[in-house]
Design a protein around this motif. Structure first.
Motif, PDB file in Angstrom:
ATOM      1  N   THR A 570       0.833  -1.208   0.000  1.00  0.00           N
ATOM      2  CA  THR A 570       0.000   0.000   0.000  1.00  0.00           C
ATOM      3  C   THR A 570       0.863   1.253   0.000  1.00  0.00           C
ATOM      4  OG1 THR A 570      -1.739  -1.181   1.202  1.00  0.00           O
ATOM      5  CG2 THR A 570      -1.819   1.220   1.230  1.00  0.00           C
ATOM      6  N   VAL A 571       1.863   1.284   0.888  1.00  0.00           N
ATOM      7  CA  VAL A 571       2.743   2.456   0.959  1.00  0.00           C
ATOM      8  C   VAL A 571       3.537   2.590  -0.342  1.00  0.00           C
ATOM      9  CG1 VAL A 571       4.660   3.503   2.216  1.00  0.00           C
ATOM     10  CG2 VAL A 571       2.890   2.267   3.468  1.00  0.00           C
ATOM     11  N   ASP A 572       3.986   1.467  -0.896  1.00  0.00           N
ATOM     12  CA  ASP A 572       4.725   1.524  -2.160  1.00  0.00           C
ATOM     13  C   ASP A 572       3.835   2.041  -3.289  1.00  0.00           C
ATOM     14  OD1 ASP A 572       7.137   0.803  -3.788  1.00  0.00           O
ATOM     15  OD2 ASP A 572       5.697  -0.555  -4.729  1.00  0.00           O
ATOM     16  N   CYS A 573       2.554   1.647  -3.255  1.00  0.00           N
ATOM     17  CA  CYS A 573       1.621   2.109  -4.284  1.00  0.00           C
ATOM     18  C   CYS A 573       1.389   3.610  -4.155  1.00  0.00           C
ATOM     19  CB  CYS A 573       0.303   1.344  -4.174  1.00  0.00           C
ATOM     20  SG  CYS A 573      -0.803   1.579  -5.570  1.00  0.00           S
ATOM     21  N   ILE A 574       1.359   4.138  -2.938  1.00  0.00           N
ATOM     22  CA  ILE A 574       1.242   5.588  -2.756  1.00  0.00           C
ATOM     23  C   ILE A 574       2.424   6.293  -3.404  1.00  0.00           C
ATOM     24  CG2 ILE A 574       1.229   7.433  -1.028  1.00  0.00           C
ATOM     25  CD1 ILE A 574      -0.202   5.460   0.849  1.00  0.00           C
ATOM     26  N   TRP A 575       3.614   5.753  -3.193  1.00  0.00           N
ATOM     27  CA  TRP A 575       4.812   6.380  -3.758  1.00  0.00           C
ATOM     28  C   TRP A 575       4.801   6.314  -5.289  1.00  0.00           C
ATOM     29  CZ3 TRP A 575       9.037   5.185  -6.745  1.00  0.00           C
ATOM     30  CH2 TRP A 575      10.098   6.086  -6.688  1.00  0.00           C
ATOM     31  N   CYS A 576       4.374   5.169  -5.844  1.00  0.00           N
ATOM     32  CA  CYS A 576       4.446   4.972  -7.300  1.00  0.00           C
ATOM     33  C   CYS A 576       3.266   5.598  -8.040  1.00  0.00           C
ATOM     34  CB  CYS A 576       4.511   3.476  -7.624  1.00  0.00           C
ATOM     35  SG  CYS A 576       6.004   2.654  -7.060  1.00  0.00           S
ATOM     36  N   CYS A 577       2.086   5.611  -7.422  1.00  0.00           N
ATOM     37  CA  CYS A 577       0.875   6.017  -8.138  1.00  0.00           C
ATOM     38  C   CYS A 577       0.342   7.384  -7.732  1.00  0.00           C
ATOM     39  CB  CYS A 577      -0.239   4.974  -7.938  1.00  0.00           C
ATOM     40  SG  CYS A 577       0.218   3.315  -8.465  1.00  0.00           S
ATOM     41  N   VAL A 578       0.836   7.938  -6.626  1.00  0.00           N
ATOM     42  CA  VAL A 578       0.319   9.226  -6.138  1.00  0.00           C
ATOM     43  C   VAL A 578       1.387  10.303  -6.165  1.00  0.00           C
ATOM     44  CG1 VAL A 578      -0.696  10.409  -4.164  1.00  0.00           C
ATOM     45  CG2 VAL A 578      -1.414   8.076  -4.710  1.00  0.00           C
ATOM     46  N   VAL A 579       2.545  10.018  -5.617  1.00  0.00           N
ATOM     47  CA  VAL A 579       3.611  11.021  -5.500  1.00  0.00           C
ATOM     48  C   VAL A 579       4.032  11.487  -6.895  1.00  0.00           C
ATOM     49  CG1 VAL A 579       5.979  11.428  -4.746  1.00  0.00           C
ATOM     50  CG2 VAL A 579       4.420  10.097  -3.313  1.00  0.00           C
ATOM     51  N   GLY A 580       4.079  12.792  -7.076  1.00  0.00           N
ATOM     52  CA  GLY A 580       4.519  13.361  -8.346  1.00  0.00           C
ATOM     53  C   GLY A 580       3.387  13.786  -9.246  1.00  0.00           C
ATOM     54  N   CYS A 581       2.163  13.388  -8.923  1.00  0.00           N
ATOM     55  CA  CYS A 581       0.987  13.784  -9.722  1.00  0.00           C
ATOM     56  C   CYS A 581       0.129  14.705  -8.862  1.00  0.00           C
ATOM     57  CB  CYS A 581       0.203  12.540 -10.145  1.00  0.00           C
ATOM     58  SG  CYS A 581      -1.303  12.899 -11.048  1.00  0.00           S
ATOM     59  N   TYR A 582       0.003  15.984  -9.258  1.00  0.00           N
ATOM     60  CA  TYR A 582      -0.661  16.963  -8.412  1.00  0.00           C
ATOM     61  C   TYR A 582      -2.116  16.611  -8.145  1.00  0.00           C
ATOM     62  CZ  TYR A 582       3.486  19.813  -9.161  1.00  0.00           C
ATOM     63  OH  TYR A 582       4.769  20.259  -9.186  1.00  0.00           O
ATOM     64  N   THR A 583      -2.805  16.123  -9.170  1.00  0.00           N
ATOM     65  CA  THR A 583      -4.223  15.793  -8.970  1.00  0.00           C
ATOM     66  C   THR A 583      -4.387  14.633  -7.988  1.00  0.00           C
ATOM     67  OG1 THR A 583      -4.126  14.342 -10.925  1.00  0.00           O
ATOM     68  CG2 THR A 583      -4.866  16.618 -11.256  1.00  0.00           C
ATOM     69  N   ALA A 584      -3.535  13.617  -8.134  1.00  0.00           N
ATOM     70  CA  ALA A 584      -3.612  12.477  -7.217  1.00  0.00           C
ATOM     71  C   ALA A 584      -3.196  12.892  -5.808  1.00  0.00           C
ATOM     72  CB  ALA A 584      -2.723  11.333  -7.719  1.00  0.00           C
ATOM     73  N   GLU A 585      -2.172  13.743  -5.709  1.00  0.00           N
ATOM     74  CA  GLU A 585      -1.728  14.209  -4.389  1.00  0.00           C
ATOM     75  C   GLU A 585      -2.820  15.025  -3.713  1.00  0.00           C
ATOM     76  OE1 GLU A 585       1.949  16.277  -4.616  1.00  0.00           O
ATOM     77  OE2 GLU A 585       3.132  14.497  -5.076  1.00  0.00           O
ATOM     78  N   ASP A 586      -3.475  15.886  -4.472  1.00  0.00           N
ATOM     79  CA  ASP A 586      -4.551  16.692  -3.887  1.00  0.00           C
ATOM     80  C   ASP A 586      -5.686  15.805  -3.381  1.00  0.00           C
ATOM     81  OD1 ASP A 586      -3.152  18.986  -4.364  1.00  0.00           O
ATOM     82  OD2 ASP A 586      -4.219  19.513  -6.219  1.00  0.00           O
ATOM     83  N   SER A 587      -6.045  14.798  -4.163  1.00  0.00           N
ATOM     84  CA  SER A 587      -7.093  13.868  -3.708  1.00  0.00           C
ATOM     85  C   SER A 587      -6.649  13.141  -2.438  1.00  0.00           C
ATOM     86  CB  SER A 587      -7.393  12.838  -4.809  1.00  0.00           C
ATOM     87  OG  SER A 587      -7.883  13.462  -5.972  1.00  0.00           O
ATOM     88  N   PHE A 588      -5.392  12.768  -2.419  1.00  0.00           N
ATOM     89  CA  PHE A 588      -4.851  12.074  -1.249  1.00  0.00           C
ATOM     90  C   PHE A 588      -4.907  12.962  -0.001  1.00  0.00           C
ATOM     91  CE2 PHE A 588      -1.231  10.415   1.300  1.00  0.00           C
ATOM     92  CZ  PHE A 588      -1.652   9.103   1.420  1.00  0.00           C
TER      93      PHE A 588
END
Length: 865
Positions: A570-588
């Motif tokens: 789960t934590v690895d997926c946050i790093w790979c799929c969320v970090v670096g994408c502003y829209t995904a980070e904002d949702s997070f």
């Protein structure tokens, strides 16, 4: 005169051959030494008739077995007769009869005879094996029979007067210690033209191979090599091949596998195995032939694990692969035109062994080329789909399900090594369609009959599990064209939907479900890593699923079902799929992801800290995250900076870094090194290797904590105590202290390698190390100032508290004095009004309570609310 005394009293002795009754050996005793002298003496050595008569009496005398104490003379007689049998065939029968008696349990007079005569017994059995040198079929057959009887048969129930038979365990032990099994293996070379004797020796070895010690002795005598070479010798009965393969199988189970493979690696042995397997594959029709074929296939599979085995050179590998992909792949091999594979149990087992063989062959690059040439992936993908009962070659539902799972397991090993073939077979499309079928509502009742079908009874979970494992093995190669193909076909949304459904369903968590969720997260991480567009496709829907997973109770990590792996994924997926994408980070951030990550950091084990801290550090590039981290509150109302410093202290405690009871630096030269690193010492490493001090930056979470504080700042941090500020002083100067550690390491390396720099370099090195030592001392002084200021502040607060108490006490005295004066000159009615005023207008703990007021009056007043 007493008449009864004239009648002799005779004790009756009953002799019978019935079981359980005692017997004597023989009414007339035979002197075995005289028999030996008769045959050996130069004056009587040619008296054949007398020899035969004496031997006949000897056999009759010892018809129930030889006493242990007479074995030396018995085998002396046998060796003497063996020398004469070359010229006189008449000695053959006596030799066979004596050898037959040697197959009976030995006789002992005392229980200690077994240990006292152990060497005599083992040497006698060894001598019996050496008699194989006699070129006589009857003697050789009798030797084998006697050894088998002595090794396998239980002692008879009859008893011999004055003697006890040796136990079966003792007889086995003596055969092992005699090493007669080595003699039997070597004797195979003497009986090449005697098929019956050869079969009997092989049969004897088969019996003796039930002992682990005998198996090892057989390998010492090169048994595997010799037996494999002769397994295809002409034999109308077919027993030679059957018994030879059985011995090889037993040697694989009980002896050294490495030594056996080493003996079978020559070309002659591989040709023999190839010929035997081909014969049974093409011409085997009965049940026993198919079983033997499968045994040979297993042996070939085990040999194929070793790349040094010349299976490719002999053409055996190609032949096996062609059989493995039949009938799923059309071939022009004439051997396969008339081959029929049915649904009988033996053919079903053979198919599963072939799948295992394909996995084994991936260890060799040349074999992979053959797998590609023969289209092995196409044969495996034949089973990846719904069983429509159209074109399926007679397999039952249970058989097809098991073959399907075996094919998926084989693809996990084979497909990543044959990506071009995988794409030609449209592997991604097939897997996504198969995965869609696995989650569909189509009725399916899995039989759950195999190892791979665990947990899949009555459903499609086993198929789904292996499909996900296969996809995970494919994407783990990190080939862009594979990931792009999956993304283009909608794999991201499909996987998110599956994961969302799995987290929404309120069912009991089990190991299989957790593993499947973990695999999905790893697949999504591999596809989305380093690609902003794919992270955008992951989007809010994917973040919502991650938030649900982050809400799992951290205490489940220790359940043993796989929650710990799911948490890491789960934590690895946050790093790979969320970090670096502003829209995904904002949702997070909007869904409280930072708060949940910090909750996990607080509740999880130290093994999770490094991963979570790394993810938080990368998220800190988003300025909004800093605010979330500052407002977070954990257990006991702790703040994020406070908890980060707590983790820092815990790390240094485990490393046994030198600190005093307040956390101050004690060792100015090595302020960051622990006793564990110092005890390990400094080893000279090549130039391209990281030194311990540099490697510590990669592995130790302290560097990540320092980097997070660089984002948060080192001032105006909420919720820190003086103890925290002492630790924060070290964190603030971590980079300087780390540079000092590296320079100290360089200095030690130079001394260890006896390298003497020039004077100017030495002066520069000393100046640098001295500078960083001063930095450490300055940090220690600053820590002392923090503690002293805290102590002064505590003393000042304590003084203020005492002053306040003193003031309150004086106020209380004045208030009581005024009240007493007021009571003395005031009526009852006015006093009641004053009490009501105090109760409503003033807190009781400020001046006085109602009970105090009433006690101070001298009147009896009614108590009212």
């Amino acid at each position: 005169m007493n008449v009864s005394r004239s009648i002799p009293v005779v004790k009756p002795i009953i002799r019978d051959s019935g079981p359980g009754l005692k017997q004597d050996i023989c009414p007339r005793r035979v002197d075995i030494n005289r028999v030996a002298d008769l045959i050996e003496d130069k004056y009587s050595c040619n008296l054949v008739e007398r020899h035969l008569h004496a031997l006949k009496r000897l056999v009759k005398h010892y018809k129930f077995g030889f006493p242990i104490k007479d074995l030396v003379q018995v085998f002396k007689i046998l060796n003497l007769c063996a020398e004469k049998v070359k010229d006189q065939y008449a000695y053959v029968q006596p030799i066979c009869k004596i050898l037959n008696l040697c197959g009976l349990p030995f006789l002992k007079e005392k229980s200690t005879d077994e240990s006292n005569f152990a060497q005599v017994v083992s040497e006698s059995i060894s001598q019996m094996g050496f008699l194989l040198r006699l070129p006589n079929k009857e003697i050789r057959l009798q030797i084998c029979d006697s050894i088998v009887n002595l090794f396998c048969k239980d002692p008879p129930r009859r008893e011999v007067e004055g003697f006890f038979t040796t136990s079966k365990t003792y007889n086995k032990q003596m055969i092992e210690e005699s090493r007669v099994v080595e003699t039997l293996v070597m004797g195979l070379a003497l009986v090449e033209n005697q098929l019956g004797v050869k079969l009997r020796i092989i049969q004897t070895l088969q019996y003796l191979s039930s002992s682990v010690m005998n198996c090892n002795l057989m390998l010492n005598a090169q048994a595997a090599n010799k037996i494999c070479r002769l397994m295809n010798n002409p034999d109308p009965s077919g027993q030679l091949l059957f018994r030879s393969s059985d011995i090889l199988w037993i040697l694989l189970e009980k002896a050294s596998k490495k030594e056996l493979v080493n003996q079978l690696k020559d070309v002659a042995c591989i040709h023999a195995l190839k010929e035997a397997f081909l014969n049974k594959m093409i011409n085997g029709y009965c049940h026993s032939d198919r079983q033997l074929r499968n045994d040979l296939l297993v042996i070939a599979t085990i040999l194929a694990e070793n790349p040094l085995i010349p299976m490719i050179e002999t053409g055996f590998t190609k032949q096996l692969i062609e059989f493995a992909v039949f009938p799923e792949v059309n071939t022009h091999n004439p051997l396969l035109h008339d081959l029929k594979i049915s649904s009988n149990p033996e053919d079903f087992e053979m198919k599963k062994i072939f799948f295992q063989l394909l996995i084994v062959l991936t260890n060799d690059l040349a074999s992979i080329q053959l797998l590609s040439k023969v289209k092995a992936l196409q044969a495996l993908f034949y089973y990846i789909g719904k069983n429509e009962k159209i074109g399926i070659r007679g397999w039952s539902d249970a058989q097809f399900e098991e073959l399907q799972l075996h094919a998926l397991a084989a693809l996990m090993s084979v497909a990543p090594l044959m990506l071009e073939d995988y794409m030609e077979c449209q592997g991604n499309t097939r897997l996504l369609l198969f995965l869609d079928w696995c989650v569909s509502q189509d009725p399916y009742f899995g039989k759950g009959n195999s190892f791979h079908a665990t947990g899949g009874y009555g459903n499609k979970k086993a198929q789904m599990r292996y499909c996900l494992k296969l996809m995970r093995s494919i994407v783990s190669i990190e080939e862009e064209f594979i990931n792009k193909s999956l993304c283009d076909q909608g794999a991201i949304n499909q996987l998110i939907d599956i994961l969302k459904n799995m987290t929404d369903i309120l069912e009991e968590e089990n190991e299989m479900n957790l593993h499947m969720q973990t695999d999905i997260l790893i697949i999504l991480s591999s596809i989305c890593e380093n690609d902003i567009h794919r992270k955008e496709l992951f989007g809010a829907c994917g973040v919502e699923v991650l938030i649900k997973l982050l809400k799992n109770d951290p205490m489940k990590f220790y359940s043993g079902l796989g929650h710990n792996k799911l948490a890491l994924a789960t934590v690895d997926c946050i790093w790979c799929c969320v970090v670096g994408c502003y829209t995904a980070e904002d949702s997070f951030l909007e869904m409280g992801g930072i708060f949940l990550l910090l909750d996990w950091l607080e509740s999880s084990s130290e093994h999770m800290h490094n991963v979570i801290l790394g993810t938080l550090l990368d998220l800190c590039d988003n300025s909004k995250v800093i605010h979330h981290m500052k407002v977070w509150r954990g257990k006991n109302d702790s703040t994020a900076p406070c908890h980060l410093l707590h983790i820092w202290r815990h790390i240094e405690k485990n490393m046994r870094v030198k600190r005093d009871e307040h956390g101050r630096i004690l060792d100015a030269k090595n302020p960051l090194f622990g006793n564990i690193q110092e005890e390990h010492g400094l080893n000279t490493l090549p130039a391209n290797y990281l030194s311990p001090a540099v490697f510590d930056v990669y592995e130790n979470p302290r560097a990540k904590i320092y980097s997070i504080f660089c984002k948060l700042g080192f001032e105006d941090l909420p919720g820190l105590s003086s103890h925290d500020y002492v630790t924060l002083a070290i964190v603030h100067h971590y980079l300087d202290l780390k540079e000092g550690s590296i320079w100290n390491e360089i200095e030690k390396e130079l001394k260890q390698e006896n390298i003497h720099p020039v004077l100017r370099d030495i002066e520069g090195l000393h100046a640098i190390t001295k500078h960083y030592e001063n930095v450490s001392r300055q940090v220690a002084l600053y820590q002392t100032e923090i503690l002293e200021n805290q102590q002064k502040h505590e003393l000042l607060n304590e003084q203020k508290m005492y002053d306040k108490i003193r003031h309150n006490f004086k106020q209380r005295e004045l208030s009581m004095k005024s009240w007493n004066e007021y009571v003395a000159r005031t009526s009852n009615h006015e006093i009641l009004k004053a009490i009501q005023f105090f109760k409503t207008a003033l807190p009781f703990n400020k001046i006085m309570t109602e009970s105090t007021i009433l006690k101070s009056t001298t009147y009896s007043l009614p108590i009212t609310d």
